[in-house]
Design a protein around this motif. Structure first.
Motif, PDB file in Angstrom:
ATOM      1  N   GLU A 177      22.453   3.488  16.733  1.00 43.91           N
ATOM      2  CA  GLU A 177      21.941   2.601  15.683  1.00 43.91           C
ATOM      3  C   GLU A 177      20.413   2.550  15.695  1.00 43.91           C
ATOM      4  N   PHE A 180      18.893   5.662  14.062  1.00 46.67           N
ATOM      5  CA  PHE A 180      18.898   5.676  12.599  1.00 46.67           C
ATOM      6  C   PHE A 180      17.586   5.124  12.033  1.00 46.67           C
ATOM      7  N   GLY A 188      19.243  10.882   8.842  1.00 45.92           N
ATOM      8  CA  GLY A 188      20.331   9.926   9.055  1.00 45.92           C
ATOM      9  C   GLY A 188      21.690  10.589   8.936  1.00 45.92           C
ATOM     10  N   ALA A 192      24.855  10.488  11.500  1.00 48.27           N
ATOM     11  CA  ALA A 192      26.157   9.985  11.047  1.00 48.27           C
ATOM     12  C   ALA A 192      27.255  11.007  11.333  1.00 48.27           C
ATOM     13  N   TYR A 207      28.661   7.768   5.063  1.00 50.36           N
ATOM     14  CA  TYR A 207      27.203   7.664   5.015  1.00 50.36           C
ATOM     15  C   TYR A 207      26.688   8.059   3.630  1.00 50.36           C
ATOM     16  N   GLU A 426      20.253  -1.798  -0.518  1.00 52.27           N
ATOM     17  CA  GLU A 426      21.314  -1.738   0.477  1.00 52.27           C
ATOM     18  C   GLU A 426      22.610  -1.236  -0.124  1.00 52.27           C
ATOM     19  N   ILE A 440      30.445   2.063   6.714  1.00 51.98           N
ATOM     20  CA  ILE A 440      29.006   2.209   6.991  1.00 51.98           C
ATOM     21  C   ILE A 440      28.227   1.325   6.028  1.00 51.98           C
ATOM     22  N   TRP A 441      27.318   0.543   6.588  1.00 50.56           N
ATOM     23  CA  TRP A 441      26.412  -0.283   5.790  1.00 50.56           C
ATOM     24  C   TRP A 441      24.989   0.127   6.136  1.00 50.56           C
ATOM     25  N   LEU A 442      24.135   0.213   5.138  1.00 50.95           N
ATOM     26  CA  LEU A 442      22.756   0.576   5.448  1.00 50.95           C
ATOM     27  C   LEU A 442      21.754  -0.043   4.486  1.00 50.95           C
ATOM     28  N   ILE A 449      15.561   5.000   6.455  1.00 45.95           N
ATOM     29  CA  ILE A 449      16.612   4.084   6.880  1.00 45.95           C
ATOM     30  C   ILE A 449      15.973   2.944   7.674  1.00 45.95           C
ATOM     31  N   ARG A 451      17.961   0.156   8.578  1.00 45.58           N
ATOM     32  CA  ARG A 451      19.038  -0.215   9.499  1.00 45.58           C
ATOM     33  C   ARG A 451      20.306   0.438   8.985  1.00 45.58           C
ATOM     34  N   CYS A 452      21.082   1.022   9.889  1.00 44.06           N
ATOM     35  CA  CYS A 452      22.371   1.597   9.508  1.00 44.06           C
ATOM     36  C   CYS A 452      23.406   1.143  10.520  1.00 44.06           C
TER      37      CYS A 452
END
Lengths: 493, 177
Positions: A177, A180, A188, A192, A207, A426, A440-442, A449, A451-452
């Motif tokens: 994390e 990323f 990224g 992933a 992703y 986001e 997956i949230w980013l 990126i 935050r992923c």
């Protein structure tokens, strides 16, 4: 048609609504998709099991504390422990404050927020107490006997019967994390694709879809079909490996030998048609990297036919070998209540009657245009988990034929925007890996990126393995474990 | 059912591929790394203990494939064992995570001498996607001495086989010398 684009709508919530969501989870109103933290916030992704609606709740944490969700809803526990490890936040009221991924040797604390140096020697890890007459403990791992990933299992047994299993994971924590952070979109994507190698296609897809959701990008129709083609080939390869390995753990090695041949032929097909045996880095935000030639399509059809024929002989063999079924029937059962409570996906959920498959419940293209059903079993034992895999291999072979029949002509990728939006966007996505739903949230700012957060299906399956082995003999653990086949790397990150 | 399947398997052509040539680059790396004495003791039989020190499990999948009927590793006298105490070779994948450092070192210590360390995959070679950060130490050589690197992400079984055959050749030459 369901909204296929970006259903994971972000909502800012306050402390009271956050607690309310915890209580709603306990009542079964939502399924917890994931729980994570970042600089200044904790977040929770929720799915409404009835309507299929999904949303993400963000709670600011100005003082580094937030109300525990695990207090209401235990399946959130390990994710919450992970938030403390990664972000340093304190979940107030959390029933288990022990660290999870942080074994005390990183040299830093809270790498995703403060990232402060920390050189104290690691504190001893306390396992849950077990008391009773004639009990003994068997520590196993982190290094296991086979060619598998590391993790620690602490068995408490009475004679041969397992009274309690407690898992301790985190050995594979590679700081994914953190890595990323600051990556561009393609950097990224590389990470992933390597979170859990057996699900590389599914992770790349999740992703890519999350990035596409964040930037409201479209993907050519042909690319949707190619993505599904890769995903179904990956599913078949993994299920074949699993079925062989489960039977091998019941000392029936002829199944391993034959499934091994079918799996190898599948990986060779992937290499011949798409240039990589595991199809790593083939799916990218915007589309896919490699097209399907007419020649490849014919090869795939021939492989499907051959595989089907050979596989059905093996299914017959599995079903009619009494000594093998004696090992898999009624072994390692998980109840319907537990898989529903934990929102366990994949073969673990579906073998215990939880009808959830993100290809159906939160559909994404091209599955909304393909004809398939979710196989379901109710006995929740090793046998049921084998049968879910058998049915899914058949289903995937059918899906592959449909894909090849319906795949439209055209381009395979749209290029990403040359000047990415400078403001923070986001996005999130849920896709079906062979083992269950990958989320997956980013957040992306100015093309990088910020935050992923990837959530492996194993997060909600590992705790159920502890329950499945209870009352079984120690010697059946490999069988139970393999029938789950949870990911260590995907969970440890 | 079993009998029918076994009979069919006996009558059909084996899927096993012919042995490939040992990898040249691997031979060169090994020639530098090994001394005559250690070679003399190993001969044409090698046992391998596989240790995942922090891989994504992609390498494990391909190492597994070495045991399938196509590659049939055991025909060369090479086999995987359950304990490092029974092993001549430690085959290590992944970056070495800090959480695994003690276990990797301990596995190395209990592997009896003479022993060889084979680092499998780009991560294990220190050139993978998982670049330097707080959670790991880098490639396998950061933690224990490595004799042979087999690169790839993940390396294909045929490359693993070529590398291991190079190891076997080197060992056998040592025995003759």
């Amino acid at each position: 048609m369901t909204n296929l684009h970006t259903p994971w709508e972000p909502n800012a919530v306050d402390v009271a609504s956050w607690e309310g969501l915890g209580r709603d989870l306990a009542r079964g109103k939502y399924v917890l998709t994931s729980l994570w933290g970042g600089r200044g916030h904790v977040s929770m992704a929720l799915l409404d099991p009835v309507s299929g609606k999904s949303s993400v709740a963000h709670l600011p944490v100005p003082d580094g504390t937030f109300p525990s969700i695990a207090k209401h809803y235990l399946p959130a526990l390990r994710l919450e422990r992970s938030i403390t490890d990664m972000c340093g936040f304190t979940p107030v009221g959390c029933p288990d404050p022990r660290p999870w991924q942080d074994h005390g040797v990183w040299g830093v604390k809270a790498p995703l927020t403060d990232n402060k140096p920390h050189t104290d020697p690691p504190p001893p890890y306390t396992f849950l107490p077990v008391e009773g007459e004639g009990l003994h403990q068997i520590p196993v791992g982190p290094i296991h006997a086979g060619i598998i990933e590391p993790g620690h299992f602490r068995f408490t047994a009475n004679g041969e019967t397992v009274v309690r299993l407690e898992e301790r994971l985190g050995y594979m924590h590679r700081g994914a994390e953190k890595l990323f952070e600051g990556q561009d979109i393609s950097g990224g994507a590389k990470i992933a694709a390597r979170l859990s190698g057996d699900s590389t296609v599914a992770y790349s897809l999740a992703y890519a879809r999350a990035v596409e959701a964040a930037w409201s990008l479209d993907v050519p129709q042909r690319a949707h079909f190619l993505r599904a083609l890769f995903a179904e080939i990956e599913r078949i390869a993994n299920h074949l490996g699993d079925i062989g390995a489960i039977c091998n753990d019941a000392a029936f090695s002829v199944m391993l030998a034959h499934c091994g041949i079918l799996r190898e032929e599948t990986l060779r097909l992937a290499f011949e048609c798409f240039g990589h045996r595991l199809m790593m880095d083939r799916i990218v935000p915007g589309g896919v990297k490699v097209d399907l030639t007419r020649d490849s399509a014919e090869k795939i059809l021939a492989w499907a036919q051959k595989t089907e024929k050979h596989f059905e002989i093996l299914v017959d063999l599995y079903d009619n070998t009494a000594s093998l079924r004696d090992r898999t029937d009624t072994t390692g059962t998980v109840s319907a209540e537990l898989v529903t409570l934990y929102g366990a996906g994949g073969h673990v959920g579906r073998a215990s009657g939880r009808q959830f498959d993100s290809r159906k419940n939160t559909p994404y293209p091209p599955y909304d245009r393909l004809d398939f059903e979710i196989p379901l079993r109710n006995t929740g034992d090793v046998n049921a988990r084998v049968w879910i895999r058998i049915c899914e291999i058949r289903q995937s072979l059918s899906l592959i034929r449909q894909i090849l029949n319906h795949i439209p002509e055209g381009g395979i990728a749209f290029s990403l925007p040359e000047s990415p939006p400078a403001e923070t966007q986001e996005g999130a996505a849920l896709v079906e890996a062979f083992r269950g739903d990958v989320f997956i949230w980013l957040r992306i700012t100015d093309g990088k990126i910020e935050r992923c957060h990837p959530r492996d299906p194993s997060w909600f399956q590992w705790p159920l393995l502890e329950n499945a082995i209870k009352g079984n003999i120690v010697a059946d653990f490999p069988l139970c474990n393999k029938s789950f086949n949870c990911s260590y790397a995907g969970q440890d990150l | 059912m079993t009998a029918k399947l076994l009979a069919q398997s006996l009558l059909s052509k084996p899927v096993t591929i012919p042995a490939p040539q040992p990898d040249e680059a691997a031979l060169a790396e090994l020639a530098k790394a090994l001394n005559e004495r250690s070679r003399a003791k190993l001969g044409r039989s090698l046992t391998i203990r596989e240790v995942d020190a922090g891989s994504c499990n992609g390498c494990e999948l391909e190492i597994h494939a070495l045991n399938n009927a196509f590659y049939d590793l055991e025909r060369f006298g090479i086999k995987f064992v359950a304990s490092p105490k029974h092993a001549d070779v430690l085959m290590v994948t992944g970056v070495v995570t800090k959480n695994m450092e003690f276990a990797v070192k301990r596995a190395y210590e209990v592997t009896p001498d003479p022993k060889w360390i084979v680092a499998v995959g780009d991560c294990a070679a220190g050139c993978g996607v998982f670049t330097e950060n707080y959670a790991h130490l880098g490639g396998v050589a950061s933690t224990i001495p490595v004799d042979l690197h087999i690169k790839g992400c993940p390396p294909q079984p045929i490359d693993l086989l070529k590398g291991l055959l190079a190891l076997l050749e080197t060992a056998a030459e040592g025995k003759r010398a």
